[in-house]
Design a protein around this motif. Sequence first.
Motif, PDB file in Angstrom:
ATOM      1  N   TRP A 144      13.289   8.557  47.402  1.00  0.00           N
ATOM      2  CA  TRP A 144      12.241   8.204  46.440  1.00  0.00           C
ATOM      3  C   TRP A 144      12.647   8.640  45.037  1.00  0.00           C
ATOM      4  N   MET A 195      14.759   6.102  43.740  1.00  0.00           N
ATOM      5  CA  MET A 195      13.979   4.919  43.358  1.00  0.00           C
ATOM      6  C   MET A 195      13.305   5.149  42.004  1.00  0.00           C
ATOM      7  N   PHE A 196      12.774   6.370  41.806  1.00  0.00           N
ATOM      8  CA  PHE A 196      12.162   6.685  40.504  1.00  0.00           C
ATOM      9  C   PHE A 196      13.186   6.514  39.378  1.00  0.00           C
ATOM     10  N   MET A 249      13.832   3.002  38.510  1.00  0.00           N
ATOM     11  CA  MET A 249      12.727   2.405  37.772  1.00  0.00           C
ATOM     12  C   MET A 249      12.733   2.882  36.312  1.00  0.00           C
ATOM     13  N   GLU A 250      13.093   4.145  36.122  1.00  0.00           N
ATOM     14  CA  GLU A 250      13.150   4.665  34.753  1.00  0.00           C
ATOM     15  C   GLU A 250      14.234   3.975  33.941  1.00  0.00           C
ATOM     16  N   PRO A 267      12.708  -0.893  41.255  1.00  0.00           N
ATOM     17  CA  PRO A 267      13.027   0.162  42.235  1.00  0.00           C
ATOM     18  C   PRO A 267      14.471   0.074  42.731  1.00  0.00           C
ATOM     19  N   ASN A 308       4.318   9.287  41.907  1.00  0.00           N
ATOM     20  CA  ASN A 308       4.753   9.461  40.523  1.00  0.00           C
ATOM     21  C   ASN A 308       3.869   8.652  39.572  1.00  0.00           C
ATOM     22  N   LEU A 342       5.312   7.742  35.996  1.00  0.00           N
ATOM     23  CA  LEU A 342       6.244   6.610  35.973  1.00  0.00           C
ATOM     24  C   LEU A 342       5.496   5.298  36.173  1.00  0.00           C
ATOM     25  N   GLN A 364       5.419   2.048  33.457  1.00  0.00           N
ATOM     26  CA  GLN A 364       5.703   0.642  33.777  1.00  0.00           C
ATOM     27  C   GLN A 364       4.492  -0.225  33.436  1.00  0.00           C
ATOM     28  N   PHE A 411      11.531   2.005  50.347  1.00  0.00           N
ATOM     29  CA  PHE A 411      12.633   2.607  49.598  1.00  0.00           C
ATOM     30  C   PHE A 411      13.134   3.917  50.186  1.00  0.00           C
TER      31      PHE A 411
END
Lengths: 444, 255
Positions: A410, A413-414, A417-418, A423, B64, B67, B71, B190
């Motif tokens: 995860w 994945m974060f 995304m950042e 993802p 999160n 985050l 988005q 994920f």
Amino acid sequence: MSILPQLIFLLVFAVAGYILYKRVSYLRRNIFLGHKEDRNDMKEQRWKTMVLVALGQKKMFKRLGPAFLHLLIYVAFIVINLEVLEFIIDGLSGQHRIFAPFLGGVYAVAMNIFEFLAIAVLVSCFAFLIRRNIMKVDRLAMKELKGWPALDANLILIIEIVLMFAILTMNATDQILAERGVDKYLAVEGLFFSGLIQPLFQGMSEGALIFLERFAWWFHIVGILAFAIYVTYSKHLHIFLAFPNTWYSNLQPKGEMKNMSEVTNEVNMMLGIQTETSNDPPAEIGRFGAKDVNDLSWVNIMNAYSCTECGRCTAECPANITGKKLSPRKIMMDVRDRAEEVGKSIDSGGPGLEDGKSLLGDYTTKEEINACTSCNACVEACPVNIDPLSIILQMRRYVAMEESGSPAQWNAMFQNMETSFSPWKFAPTDRFNWADQLKNEEAK
Amino acid sequence: MAEMAASGESPEILFWVGCAGSFDDRYKAVTQAFVKILNKVGVSFAVLGPEEACTGDPARRAGNEFLFQMQAVANIQVMNGYNVKKVVTACPHCFNTIKNEYPALGGEYEVIHHSQFLQQLINEGKVALKGGGEFKGKKITFHDSCYLGRANDVYEAPREVIKALDVELVEMKRCRTKGLCCGAGGAQMFKEPEEGKKDINIERTEEALSTGASAIAVGCPFCLTMMSDGVKNKEREHDVKVYDLAEMIAKDMGI
């Protein structure tokens, strides 16, 4: 005639009332360990939900067998408690069957209905005992129920059985005494069900019968009071809490997660967005997400006290079905157990929440909350609209935002995304590539 | 979108493609099929292309929140900038997030899932199905996606779309409100699953296969992946196909 029985009756009521008052205050305080959450909107829909789901048992009927047996006990509980009104008046006034002369034939019909319901409760409770202890229905024999929860469930069923036997014994002996013309005992024509057990008592002396009748009467009324107190220690609280619990249901689409507005200002600042910031000082931010019961909302904790551990949630949970440790029912039991621990500690002058323990870690593990697919099957399954998912997601927020302790995949994945707003690790500029193929086809 | 805005056009709908629809090889085919349908029908639509970012759904479900909001707020800025009114997406996760969670951050749009949009097109007669296509009379089962079904109470639209293909729709025992998750929701897509005795997608695939259906229809990119993997695991990919609704409609239309 002695007024001693009336005085004892009054005293018993007063003591039970005081204990109940203390217990209700205690539960209320525990529930309000949770933070504020306003759920007073859409009142019409809230009443409707409560009437359908709690009063009307709508969601129980997804499983017909248990729903029918449960309905019998539920109706009996409500209807037989009407008789308790007569008990109370009799007990305080020293009368016997005070309503009988006023209601005439209707009284006998009412008594027969009560007796029928008593039999129905007996049958249902025996069936439930068999389901739990002999058939060992999966959801009623899971490991989180070992010990007190299993004992609690059986105790309730046994208490109900004994109370129903008391009613039937009382009516049977009462009518034998009436037939024998004993003072104060009134004949109620045609009590069918207690008539069936009359032969058991026919040979007894008048003194023995009066003793039995009085004993059953006192046992029933004191039993009901004791049961009411017991319920406040038990998973059986749902008989009262189902009503507020459904009234305060989440009425938004189940897929919606509540926005954390305390984060929004910072996000807007980072993105350089001007917002109309109010001059109010920012609300005190305790913690992001939930680590302990006081990080949850009071509705979450009320949910936990409303849970009767039926396990319909866990039986529908895809993670649990496939052998993962997650059980939505256990999440609710954990919240309640932790709230109890904190409440008892506060009452005994202990450290309360500051006892070095917490809901997440000491009760619920990360492995459990990480296994959730947020599919809402548990929420859908709950007959009293409990929402275990909300608690799981709040704990995940704590892990991610306060501890940065999410699973490594995860965190990866974060990071994707950042950096690339997806993802997966793809270049944002490639987002439109799917159209190239279409354009090529068209060109041909 | 940028091109249309530059030339002063305002499209009827914004097609929100989503990350899977943009990057996942299998789901790109679904995006293409849906776009072909839109083009054929002549719907005026636009896509954001490189201006689109993940809605933030998996970040939010994984905990999160920061985050997620980064988005979401960025996406809302873009959409409000183009004055978007109506959004159609082929992903129930994007659908749920934009529809239910963007309003709290200032993004108010009419949001519909492509199953609902396809149903509308069929009902309005804009999509003319041959009815004798390759699916005619075949047994097809539909796997409810959690974020379409329980999360948003959309159960009938995808079924209506499938029925319009003149097929025999066979239901799994766990369907509609009792539908079993494919195992990918809540950001599970994920990461590896927790230790257990079975993977969720295998459990669900076994149930789907037990209906005897020759195809499993889905309306979600994650479900498509999970069910396809399940069918492969059961070595049935030669006789059981997994399709998205849009692909089935496009095939029937012969496009």
